[in-house]
Design a protein around this motif. Structure first.
Motif, PDB file in Angstrom:
ATOM      1  N   THR A 163       0.828  -1.208   0.000  1.00  0.00           N
ATOM      2  CA  THR A 163       0.000   0.000   0.000  1.00  0.00           C
ATOM      3  C   THR A 163       0.860   1.255   0.000  1.00  0.00           C
ATOM      4  O   THR A 163       0.638   2.188  -0.774  1.00  0.00           O
ATOM      5  CB  THR A 163      -0.936   0.015   1.223  1.00  0.00           C
ATOM      6  OG1 THR A 163      -1.824  -1.107   1.138  1.00  0.00           O
ATOM      7  CG2 THR A 163      -1.750   1.298   1.267  1.00  0.00           C
ATOM      8  N   TRP A 164       1.872   1.286   0.887  1.00  0.00           N
ATOM      9  CA  TRP A 164       2.737   2.470   0.996  1.00  0.00           C
ATOM     10  C   TRP A 164       3.487   2.728  -0.297  1.00  0.00           C
ATOM     11  O   TRP A 164       3.691   3.869  -0.687  1.00  0.00           O
ATOM     12  CB  TRP A 164       3.725   2.315   2.161  1.00  0.00           C
ATOM     13  CG  TRP A 164       4.669   1.155   2.035  1.00  0.00           C
ATOM     14  CD1 TRP A 164       4.486  -0.117   2.496  1.00  0.00           C
ATOM     15  CD2 TRP A 164       5.943   1.161   1.388  1.00  0.00           C
ATOM     16  NE1 TRP A 164       5.557  -0.915   2.190  1.00  0.00           N
ATOM     17  CE2 TRP A 164       6.468  -0.153   1.504  1.00  0.00           C
ATOM     18  CE3 TRP A 164       6.697   2.138   0.730  1.00  0.00           C
ATOM     19  CZ2 TRP A 164       7.710  -0.506   0.975  1.00  0.00           C
ATOM     20  CZ3 TRP A 164       7.923   1.779   0.202  1.00  0.00           C
ATOM     21  CH2 TRP A 164       8.421   0.469   0.330  1.00  0.00           C
ATOM     22  N   LEU A 165       3.878   1.637  -0.984  1.00  0.00           N
ATOM     23  CA  LEU A 165       4.636   1.783  -2.222  1.00  0.00           C
ATOM     24  C   LEU A 165       3.749   2.315  -3.342  1.00  0.00           C
ATOM     25  O   LEU A 165       4.151   3.191  -4.113  1.00  0.00           O
ATOM     26  CB  LEU A 165       5.239   0.434  -2.619  1.00  0.00           C
ATOM     27  CG  LEU A 165       6.233   0.442  -3.771  1.00  0.00           C
ATOM     28  CD1 LEU A 165       7.416   1.348  -3.459  1.00  0.00           C
ATOM     29  CD2 LEU A 165       6.723  -0.986  -4.046  1.00  0.00           C
ATOM     30  N   GLU A 166       2.519   1.814  -3.411  1.00  0.00           N
ATOM     31  CA  GLU A 166       1.567   2.290  -4.420  1.00  0.00           C
ATOM     32  C   GLU A 166       1.227   3.760  -4.184  1.00  0.00           C
ATOM     33  O   GLU A 166       1.154   4.549  -5.132  1.00  0.00           O
ATOM     34  CB  GLU A 166       0.293   1.429  -4.372  1.00  0.00           C
ATOM     35  CG  GLU A 166       0.520  -0.006  -4.828  1.00  0.00           C
ATOM     36  CD  GLU A 166      -0.646  -0.924  -4.483  1.00  0.00           C
ATOM     37  OE1 GLU A 166      -1.625  -0.436  -3.856  1.00  0.00           O
ATOM     38  OE2 GLU A 166      -0.566  -2.121  -4.804  1.00  0.00           O
ATOM     39  N   TYR A 167       1.025   4.113  -2.932  1.00  0.00           N
ATOM     40  CA  TYR A 167       0.732   5.510  -2.586  1.00  0.00           C
ATOM     41  C   TYR A 167       1.892   6.411  -2.995  1.00  0.00           C
ATOM     42  O   TYR A 167       1.694   7.465  -3.602  1.00  0.00           O
ATOM     43  CB  TYR A 167       0.473   5.635  -1.078  1.00  0.00           C
ATOM     44  CG  TYR A 167       0.322   7.066  -0.599  1.00  0.00           C
ATOM     45  CD1 TYR A 167      -0.933   7.672  -0.532  1.00  0.00           C
ATOM     46  CD2 TYR A 167       1.434   7.818  -0.216  1.00  0.00           C
ATOM     47  CE1 TYR A 167      -1.073   8.993  -0.105  1.00  0.00           C
ATOM     48  CE2 TYR A 167       1.304   9.133   0.211  1.00  0.00           C
ATOM     49  CZ  TYR A 167       0.053   9.713   0.261  1.00  0.00           C
ATOM     50  OH  TYR A 167      -0.077  11.013   0.682  1.00  0.00           O
ATOM     51  N   ALA A 168       3.100   6.006  -2.640  1.00  0.00           N
ATOM     52  CA  ALA A 168       4.280   6.830  -2.940  1.00  0.00           C
ATOM     53  C   ALA A 168       4.447   7.014  -4.442  1.00  0.00           C
ATOM     54  O   ALA A 168       4.731   8.122  -4.912  1.00  0.00           O
ATOM     55  CB  ALA A 168       5.528   6.186  -2.336  1.00  0.00           C
ATOM     56  N   LYS A 169       4.262   5.942  -5.191  1.00  0.00           N
ATOM     57  CA  LYS A 169       4.442   6.020  -6.649  1.00  0.00           C
ATOM     58  C   LYS A 169       3.422   6.967  -7.268  1.00  0.00           C
ATOM     59  O   LYS A 169       3.777   7.856  -8.058  1.00  0.00           O
ATOM     60  CB  LYS A 169       4.299   4.627  -7.262  1.00  0.00           C
ATOM     61  CG  LYS A 169       4.531   4.590  -8.766  1.00  0.00           C
ATOM     62  CD  LYS A 169       4.438   3.174  -9.303  1.00  0.00           C
ATOM     63  CE  LYS A 169       4.672   3.144 -10.802  1.00  0.00           C
ATOM     64  NZ  LYS A 169       4.566   1.764 -11.347  1.00  0.00           N
ATOM     65  N   LYS A 170       2.167   6.816  -6.884  1.00  0.00           N
ATOM     66  CA  LYS A 170       1.096   7.657  -7.451  1.00  0.00           C
ATOM     67  C   LYS A 170       1.297   9.130  -7.083  1.00  0.00           C
ATOM     68  O   LYS A 170       1.194  10.012  -7.931  1.00  0.00           O
ATOM     69  CB  LYS A 170      -0.261   7.157  -6.941  1.00  0.00           C
ATOM     70  CG  LYS A 170      -1.447   7.982  -7.436  1.00  0.00           C
ATOM     71  CD  LYS A 170      -2.751   7.475  -6.862  1.00  0.00           C
ATOM     72  CE  LYS A 170      -2.879   7.864  -5.388  1.00  0.00           C
ATOM     73  NZ  LYS A 170      -4.208   7.521  -4.811  1.00  0.00           N
ATOM     74  N   LYS A 187      10.853   5.820   1.467  1.00  0.00           N
ATOM     75  CA  LYS A 187      11.526   5.409   2.701  1.00  0.00           C
ATOM     76  C   LYS A 187      10.726   5.823   3.936  1.00  0.00           C
ATOM     77  O   LYS A 187      10.644   5.077   4.915  1.00  0.00           O
ATOM     78  CB  LYS A 187      12.931   6.018   2.758  1.00  0.00           C
ATOM     79  CG  LYS A 187      13.914   5.422   1.765  1.00  0.00           C
ATOM     80  CD  LYS A 187      15.237   6.192   1.810  1.00  0.00           C
ATOM     81  CE  LYS A 187      16.244   5.650   0.825  1.00  0.00           C
ATOM     82  NZ  LYS A 187      17.481   6.478   0.791  1.00  0.00           N
ATOM     83  N   LEU A 188      10.158   7.028   3.891  1.00  0.00           N
ATOM     84  CA  LEU A 188       9.351   7.513   5.011  1.00  0.00           C
ATOM     85  C   LEU A 188       8.154   6.601   5.256  1.00  0.00           C
ATOM     86  O   LEU A 188       7.896   6.184   6.403  1.00  0.00           O
ATOM     87  CB  LEU A 188       8.862   8.938   4.717  1.00  0.00           C
ATOM     88  CG  LEU A 188       7.791   9.480   5.683  1.00  0.00           C
ATOM     89  CD1 LEU A 188       8.377   9.719   7.064  1.00  0.00           C
ATOM     90  CD2 LEU A 188       7.167  10.764   5.128  1.00  0.00           C
ATOM     91  N   LEU A 189       7.419   6.284   4.202  1.00  0.00           N
ATOM     92  CA  LEU A 189       6.211   5.479   4.360  1.00  0.00           C
ATOM     93  C   LEU A 189       6.537   4.040   4.751  1.00  0.00           C
ATOM     94  O   LEU A 189       5.804   3.416   5.531  1.00  0.00           O
ATOM     95  CB  LEU A 189       5.386   5.517   3.074  1.00  0.00           C
ATOM     96  CG  LEU A 189       4.828   6.900   2.729  1.00  0.00           C
ATOM     97  CD1 LEU A 189       4.174   6.884   1.357  1.00  0.00           C
ATOM     98  CD2 LEU A 189       3.844   7.381   3.785  1.00  0.00           C
ATOM     99  N   LYS A 190       7.641   3.523   4.237  1.00  0.00           N
ATOM    100  CA  LYS A 190       8.067   2.173   4.623  1.00  0.00           C
ATOM    101  C   LYS A 190       8.392   2.133   6.118  1.00  0.00           C
ATOM    102  O   LYS A 190       8.000   1.200   6.832  1.00  0.00           O
ATOM    103  CB  LYS A 190       9.289   1.760   3.799  1.00  0.00           C
ATOM    104  CG  LYS A 190       9.753   0.332   4.077  1.00  0.00           C
ATOM    105  CD  LYS A 190      10.946  -0.034   3.201  1.00  0.00           C
ATOM    106  CE  LYS A 190      11.376  -1.474   3.467  1.00  0.00           C
ATOM    107  NZ  LYS A 190      12.541  -1.859   2.622  1.00  0.00           N
ATOM    108  N   LEU A 191       9.105   3.153   6.598  1.00  0.00           N
ATOM    109  CA  LEU A 191       9.427   3.251   8.020  1.00  0.00           C
ATOM    110  C   LEU A 191       8.145   3.372   8.844  1.00  0.00           C
ATOM    111  O   LEU A 191       8.000   2.711   9.888  1.00  0.00           O
ATOM    112  CB  LEU A 191      10.320   4.467   8.268  1.00  0.00           C
ATOM    113  CG  LEU A 191      10.626   4.786   9.742  1.00  0.00           C
ATOM    114  CD1 LEU A 191      11.562   3.742  10.332  1.00  0.00           C
ATOM    115  CD2 LEU A 191      11.222   6.191   9.881  1.00  0.00           C
TER     116      LEU A 191
END
Length: 202
Positions: A163-170, A187-191
């Motif tokens: 979810t965090w990766l999809e959000y960051a990409k979009k 990196k922020l959202l993964k953390l």
């Protein structure tokens, strides 16, 4: 007293050798030197910036040992810099801090306060403004506002793995982030997701 170049080399050596005792000593010296340079009203702005960046790195290294107030101020003011440190991994330093508490208290004493500090961080990720869900006008692209939008979009509970990766990409695309800024957001959202999940670990 050592000159700034000697102190810088000692600081880099402490980071390279993961020497927390030395890092704490050098941090005190750098803090003192920054104060002196600030009081001198000279042309020390460049040196202050360089020493300040080193001080953040030394405090990141010693994060497991910092007092609560100092640790949370560090996260609130310098999370973006720590996330992008070339030699130290912020999650690993937080992990080290967790080990100073009983397992049953780690989420309450470490993770939760760090997440709250991140939600107060006004460092920018991106130069423009972002649309925060529920806000009437675009907001500054601060860590605080990125996390606010993320929470409003998905809630504050742990999310699915990507979810965090999809959000960051979009949102990196919609906010026109360059590759470095997009990487910082990821990196922020993964953390953030890692911090949320820790309470589920037995």
């Amino acid at each position: 007293m050592q000159n700034s170049e000697e102190i810088k080399q000692r600081a880099l050596g402490a980071i390279f050798h993961f020497d927390m005792k030395e890092a704490r000593e050098i941090a005190k010296e750098i803090d003192y030197r920054i104060k002196k340079l600030s009081e001198s009203h000279g042309n020390g702005a460049g040196e202050i910036a360089e020493l300040s960046a080193l001080l953040i790195r030394l405090r990141l290294l010693t994060l497991p040992l910092l007092k609560d107030e100092e640790a949370l101020r560090l996260v609130k003011e310098s999370a973006a810099e720590m996330i992008n440190d070339p030699d130290l991994v912020l999650a690993e330093r937080i992990d080290g801090r967790q080990l100073t508490f009983p397992k049953s208290l780690r989420y309450e004493m470490v993770n939760q306060p760090i997440m709250e500090a991140l939600h107060e961080n006004i460092e920018r990720i991106g130069e423009g403004r972002i649309f925060v869900t529920g806000s009437k006008s675009p907001e500054l692209s601060t860590i605080k506002n990125w996390l606010l939008d993320y929470d409003r979009a998905y809630g504050t509970e742990p999310q699915k793995d990507l979810t965090w990766l999809e959000y960051a990409k979009k949102n990196a695309i919609s906010a026109r982030l360059n590759s470095s800024q997009a990487d910082t957001l990821r990196k922020l959202l993964k953390l953030y997701e890692w911090l949320k999940r820790e309470h589920a670990i037995e």
